[in-house]
Design a protein around this motif. Sequence first.
Motif, mmCIF file in Angstrom:
data_model
loop_
_atom_site.group_PDB
_atom_site.id
_atom_site.type_symbol
_atom_site.label_atom_id
_atom_site.label_comp_id
_atom_site.label_asym_id
_atom_site.label_seq_id
_atom_site.Cartn_x
_atom_site.Cartn_y
_atom_site.Cartn_z
ATOM 1 N N ILE A 182 -19.866 4.749 -12.933
ATOM 2 C CA ILE A 182 -18.901 5.049 -11.879
ATOM 3 C C ILE A 182 -19.508 5.946 -10.797
ATOM 4 O O ILE A 182 -18.863 6.232 -9.795
ATOM 5 N N GLY A 183 -20.746 6.385 -10.991
ATOM 6 C CA GLY A 183 -21.375 7.257 -10.012
ATOM 7 C C GLY A 183 -22.729 7.729 -10.487
ATOM 8 O O GLY A 183 -23.297 7.187 -11.439
ATOM 9 N N VAL B 284 -21.272 -1.304 -8.346
ATOM 10 C CA VAL B 284 -20.468 -0.106 -8.086
ATOM 11 C C VAL B 284 -20.709 0.381 -6.657
ATOM 12 O O VAL B 284 -19.761 0.719 -5.938
ATOM 13 N N ILE B 285 -21.970 0.396 -6.247
ATOM 14 C CA ILE B 285 -22.300 0.819 -4.880
ATOM 15 C C ILE B 285 -21.656 -0.136 -3.878
ATOM 16 O O ILE B 285 -21.024 0.297 -2.907
ATOM 17 N N SER C 19 -17.952 0.329 -3.278
ATOM 18 C CA SER C 19 -17.562 1.551 -2.554
ATOM 19 C C SER C 19 -18.439 1.774 -1.320
ATOM 20 O O SER C 19 -18.519 2.882 -0.807
ATOM 21 N N ARG C 20 -19.061 0.714 -0.849
ATOM 22 C CA ARG C 20 -20.045 0.827 0.241
ATOM 23 C C ARG C 20 -19.496 1.561 1.466
ATOM 24 O O ARG C 20 -20.099 2.509 1.968
ATOM 25 N N ALA D 14 -17.808 6.469 -7.201
ATOM 26 C CA ALA D 14 -17.076 5.326 -6.659
ATOM 27 C C ALA D 14 -15.700 5.802 -6.196
ATOM 28 O O ALA D 14 -15.087 6.685 -6.815
ATOM 29 N N LYS D 15 -15.229 5.225 -5.115
ATOM 30 C CA LYS D 15 -13.978 5.664 -4.485
ATOM 31 C C LYS D 15 -12.801 5.728 -5.456
ATOM 32 O O LYS D 15 -12.024 6.681 -5.437
#
Length: 183
Positions: free
Chosen positions: A78-79, A26-27, A30-31, A100-101
């Motif tokens: 998701i976060g 996930v990271i 959306s890095r 996440a974006k």
Amino acid sequence: MVSILIDDELLLRTYQPDDAAALFNVISGSRAHLRTWLGWVDRTTKPEHSLQFIQQSLQDINTQQSLTLGIFRNREIIGGIGMHNWDQELKRAQIGYWLAKDFEGKGIIIRSARRFLDFLFQKLDLNKIELHFAVRNTRSAAVAQKLGAKTEGIVRAGCLINGIPEDLVITGILRSEWKQQNQ
């Protein structure tokens, strides 16, 4: 293990070692988006880093240093949301969060933060919760405003964002204010 149900889709819960690969993915997905405000993203370059983070988070929960939870939507990470800088004498702590974006703009952080603040004020008996963010971070400013946090000051060059000094906004909300606005 801490678990806070938000609704039929959303759950906040303690990260477990089995979550490391999913957390890293996930990271990574959306890095570029996350690194705008979060310096730790650049230090998370392999799944082992996520595992180390989870292990440290579990240890910090046991020693009552902090509380870090994943934001799960339909059982997918998701976060994250967490409480740190826990001053047990003053009953004060700071919260932080990321998403996440693909999940931004859906009210997830606000819903998660509201339940998390309820938990911190009621279960951990905190008296004050602070949110800190860079002046240019308008999304976090909006979160603080929606939660009813009051601006307490700006620390000039109070944080580093990608190695560049940025002014830091300090906002806070007291338990009495939280109770009053959520009656």
